[in-house]
Design a protein around this motif. Structure first.
Motif, PDB file in Angstrom:
ATOM      1  N   HIS A   1      21.390   5.317  56.410  1.00  0.00           N
ATOM      2  CA  HIS A   1      22.071   5.019  55.147  1.00  0.00           C
ATOM      3  C   HIS A   1      21.048   5.188  54.026  1.00  0.00           C
ATOM      4  CE1 HIS A   1      25.889   2.825  56.412  1.00  0.00           C
ATOM      5  NE2 HIS A   1      25.321   3.185  57.538  1.00  0.00           N
ATOM      6  N   THR A   2      21.447   5.830  52.936  1.00  0.00           N
ATOM      7  CA  THR A   2      20.525   6.066  51.828  1.00  0.00           C
ATOM      8  C   THR A   2      21.100   5.522  50.532  1.00  0.00           C
ATOM      9  OG1 THR A   2      19.760   8.098  52.902  1.00  0.00           O
ATOM     10  CG2 THR A   2      19.168   7.793  50.594  1.00  0.00           C
ATOM     11  N   HIS A   3      20.317   4.695  49.852  1.00  0.00           N
ATOM     12  CA  HIS A   3      20.680   4.168  48.536  1.00  0.00           C
ATOM     13  C   HIS A   3      20.401   5.242  47.494  1.00  0.00           C
ATOM     14  CE1 HIS A   3      20.279   1.163  45.115  1.00  0.00           C
ATOM     15  NE2 HIS A   3      19.556   2.175  44.677  1.00  0.00           N
ATOM     16  N   THR A   4      21.445   5.724  46.828  1.00  0.00           N
ATOM     17  CA  THR A   4      21.287   6.687  45.735  1.00  0.00           C
ATOM     18  C   THR A   4      22.165   6.218  44.583  1.00  0.00           C
ATOM     19  OG1 THR A   4      23.073   8.098  46.584  1.00  0.00           O
ATOM     20  CG2 THR A   4      20.848   8.624  47.291  1.00  0.00           C
ATOM     21  N   ASN A   5      21.560   5.554  43.616  1.00  0.00           N
ATOM     22  CA  ASN A   5      22.338   4.990  42.513  1.00  0.00           C
ATOM     23  C   ASN A   5      22.601   6.008  41.415  1.00  0.00           C
ATOM     24  OD1 ASN A   5      23.648   2.789  41.223  1.00  0.00           O
ATOM     25  ND2 ASN A   5      22.111   1.409  42.045  1.00  0.00           N
ATOM     26  N   GLY A   6      21.603   6.806  41.085  1.00  0.00           N
ATOM     27  CA  GLY A   6      21.761   7.800  40.038  1.00  0.00           C
ATOM     28  C   GLY A   6      22.201   9.145  40.588  1.00  0.00           C
ATOM     29  N   ASP A   7      22.793   9.983  39.721  1.00  0.00           N
ATOM     30  CA  ASP A   7      23.299  11.274  40.187  1.00  0.00           C
ATOM     31  C   ASP A   7      22.174  12.229  40.593  1.00  0.00           C
ATOM     32  OD1 ASP A   7      22.445  11.548  37.567  1.00  0.00           O
ATOM     33  OD2 ASP A   7      24.277  12.512  36.841  1.00  0.00           O
ATOM     34  N   GLU A   8      21.004  12.103  39.974  1.00  0.00           N
ATOM     35  CA  GLU A   8      19.880  12.949  40.382  1.00  0.00           C
ATOM     36  C   GLU A   8      19.433  12.591  41.797  1.00  0.00           C
ATOM     37  OE1 GLU A   8      15.505  14.464  38.768  1.00  0.00           O
ATOM     38  OE2 GLU A   8      16.264  12.506  38.139  1.00  0.00           O
ATOM     39  N   ALA A   9      19.409  11.295  42.100  1.00  0.00           N
ATOM     40  CA  ALA A   9      19.031  10.844  43.443  1.00  0.00           C
ATOM     41  C   ALA A   9      20.062  11.294  44.474  1.00  0.00           C
ATOM     42  CB  ALA A   9      18.886   9.325  43.463  1.00  0.00           C
ATOM     43  N   THR A  10      21.335  11.255  44.097  1.00  0.00           N
ATOM     44  CA  THR A  10      22.392  11.692  45.015  1.00  0.00           C
ATOM     45  C   THR A  10      22.242  13.168  45.358  1.00  0.00           C
ATOM     46  OG1 THR A  10      23.940  10.026  44.182  1.00  0.00           O
ATOM     47  CG2 THR A  10      24.881  11.931  45.301  1.00  0.00           C
ATOM     48  N   GLU A  11      21.994  13.994  44.342  1.00  0.00           N
ATOM     49  CA  GLU A  11      21.825  15.431  44.592  1.00  0.00           C
ATOM     50  C   GLU A  11      20.605  15.697  45.462  1.00  0.00           C
ATOM     51  OE1 GLU A  11      22.073  18.326  41.611  1.00  0.00           O
ATOM     52  OE2 GLU A  11      24.077  17.733  40.937  1.00  0.00           O
ATOM     53  N   LEU A  12      19.536  14.949  45.220  1.00  0.00           N
ATOM     54  CA  LEU A  12      18.336  15.123  46.038  1.00  0.00           C
ATOM     55  C   LEU A  12      18.637  14.812  47.503  1.00  0.00           C
ATOM     56  CD1 LEU A  12      15.166  15.397  46.349  1.00  0.00           C
ATOM     57  CD2 LEU A  12      15.161  12.910  46.197  1.00  0.00           C
ATOM     58  N   ALA A  13      19.323  13.690  47.747  1.00  0.00           N
ATOM     59  CA  ALA A  13      19.633  13.295  49.121  1.00  0.00           C
ATOM     60  C   ALA A  13      20.512  14.339  49.806  1.00  0.00           C
ATOM     61  CB  ALA A  13      20.314  11.930  49.132  1.00  0.00           C
ATOM     62  N   LEU A  14      21.486  14.867  49.079  1.00  0.00           N
ATOM     63  CA  LEU A  14      22.361  15.895  49.655  1.00  0.00           C
ATOM     64  C   LEU A  14      21.583  17.164  49.982  1.00  0.00           C
ATOM     65  CD1 LEU A  14      25.547  15.466  47.421  1.00  0.00           C
ATOM     66  CD2 LEU A  14      25.290  14.823  49.825  1.00  0.00           C
ATOM     67  N   ASP A  15      20.659  17.540  49.101  1.00  0.00           N
ATOM     68  CA  ASP A  15      19.829  18.724  49.360  1.00  0.00           C
ATOM     69  C   ASP A  15      18.949  18.506  50.594  1.00  0.00           C
ATOM     70  OD1 ASP A  15      20.910  20.012  47.186  1.00  0.00           O
ATOM     71  OD2 ASP A  15      19.236  19.557  45.832  1.00  0.00           O
ATOM     72  N   CYS A  16      18.380  17.301  50.700  1.00  0.00           N
ATOM     73  CA  CYS A  16      17.534  16.991  51.860  1.00  0.00           C
ATOM     74  C   CYS A  16      18.348  17.020  53.152  1.00  0.00           C
ATOM     75  CB  CYS A  16      16.883  15.621  51.688  1.00  0.00           C
ATOM     76  SG  CYS A  16      15.585  15.551  50.429  1.00  0.00           S
ATOM     77  N   LEU A  17      19.556  16.468  53.096  1.00  0.00           N
ATOM     78  CA  LEU A  17      20.399  16.450  54.291  1.00  0.00           C
ATOM     79  C   LEU A  17      20.822  17.861  54.685  1.00  0.00           C
ATOM     80  CD1 LEU A  17      21.880  14.912  56.473  1.00  0.00           C
ATOM     81  CD2 LEU A  17      23.764  14.540  54.873  1.00  0.00           C
TER      82      LEU A  17
END
Length: 410
Positions: free
Chosen positions: A375-391
């Protein structure tokens, strides 16, 4: 032709059944039927009932008595006949440490129910906060004992910003620390800063913003920075894990909300903490199943994976271990989340990366390779995009069609 009315005799032990099914047919495992005032099934085809049959701790049927009662012996239990029964709720994002925090001073904006069912009133501005802290300060007999609070959400306050000088008005002798509702910020007074070694000039760290005098303002940002000061202000060294009393309090909170399974989404899971959780959750009257995730903080992904695999082996019916929590950024209300353009409405600088992007990528790859849920905490949209790119990159190396990785808050 086959005579369907002919009687056939057979030996139960010769039939391919589980030992529980054989025990039931032999009458060694008794079916229990519970009677309730009403049973809410949440099944639209059979929304309500009054009877429920249970075998070996598992629900078999729900309906009227004539429909579900077996031809063999059964036990009718009427202990719930004046109660309404319903399926237990699942809390997908909670933290065990709330139970332990109730031993501290509640400083939240909204009224909140305590584990014992009584209410703790919220505070609406800094003036009320100072008044409440002063009252608590007067009740503490030891003048050097820390004063710890929690639940603070100053984004709702419109009177003034909170800094160490305001908390110094409460006491310039004892350390004071107030944890924010998000868990991503902590406000402390000058004594607390001094004990932590931070009441000095020359500090240049995003987790320790400075005031006009060049000294830290008393606002502590980010989990790793907060961890450096919690023990000085009465929140404990491992505040994420809580303690035995706190875990029992958390169980009471679950029971009051109708929750029977709760996720604990960030726990360092030290040996001591895991032993405590195993002990408390195994108590006969503990009311909930806890799914606790190992927080990736202060450890590399390569070191974390084998630890999590070992923790998984310790899982029990009431305590599930073996998953990972990653925190990519902070909180939007604390202005520590990572946002894309145009950023924060008030011009605040962009937030903090709690975990380096390359570590997120590596953790995803190793977790996929070892079938570990993340599970990954991504509060901001930049963090969300980073997590999706990493995945996306990790899945290219270790394809999984049912990985169930989750982004929280996105």
């Amino acid at each position: 032709m086959i005579d369907y009315h002919s009687k056939v005799t057979f030996n139960i032990d010769d039939i391919k059944l589980s030992y529980k099914q054989k025990f039931f047919l032999k009458g060694l495992l008794l079916l229990k039927i519970f009677k309730a005032k009403k049973i809410i099934t949440m099944n639209p085809r059979n929304p309500e009932a009054q009877y429920m049959s249970v075998l070996d701790g598992k629900i078999v049927q729900v309906g009227d008595l004539n429909t579900i009662k077996p031809q063999v012996n059964y036990e009718l239990d009427k202990s719930f006949e004046n109660y309404v029964l319903m399926p237990g709720l699942v809390e997908g994002h909670s933290h065990l440490f709330e139970g332990a925090l109730w031993s501290k001073l509640y400083c939240g904006y909204f009224d909140r129910q305590k584990p014992d069912g009584t209410m703790s009133l919220g505070i609406k501005n800094v003036k009320e906060l100072v008044h409440k802290l002063k009252h608590e300060n007067e009740t503490l007999l030891d003048p050097n004992a820390p004063l710890a609070g929690w639940g603070l959400d100053p984004i709702y306050f419109d009177d003034k910003a909170l800094d160490r000088k305001i908390l110094d008005v409460v006491s310039d002798q004892r350390p004071i620390g107030i944890l924010h509702a998000s868990g991503h910020k902590l406000n402390i007074n000058s004594v607390g800063l001094k004990l932590a070694g931070f009441l000095r000039t020359g500090i240049n760290h995003e987790g320790l913003p400075l005031g006009d005098d060049g000294l830290p303002s008393g606002e502590i940002r980010g989990a790793e920075t907060i961890a450096l000061v919690t023990r000085h202000v009465g929140l404990g060294k491992d505040w994420l894990s809580g303690d035995a009393k706190g875990l029992r309090n958390f169980g009471k909170i679950c029971a009051r909300a109708g929750v029977t399974t709760a996720a604990d989404l960030a726990n360092l899971q030290t040996d001591e903490a895991v032993e405590m959780m195993l002990k408390v959750t195994s108590e006969p009257d503990f009311p909930a199943r806890i799914v606790s995730l190992r927080y990736m903080q202060g450890i590399s992904p390569k070191e974390l994976i084998p630890k999590v695999l070992e923790l998984k082996k310790k899982s029990t019916e009431n305590l599930r271990l073996g998953s990972i929590k990653i925190v990519a950024d902070g909180s939007i209300q604390g202005f520590t989340a990572r946002l894309k353009w145009p950023g924060y409405y008030n011009g605040a600088p962009n937030g903090m990366w709690y975990t380096a992007p390359e570590h997120i990528q590596e953790a995803y790859e190793l977790a996929l390779e070892n079938n570990i849920l993340v599970h990954t905490h991504t509060n901001g949209d930049e963090a969300t995009e980073l997590a999706l790119d990493c995945l996306e990159g990790a899945l290219a190396k270790f394809p999984k069609n049912d990985h169930r990785f989750t982004l929280q808050h996105c």
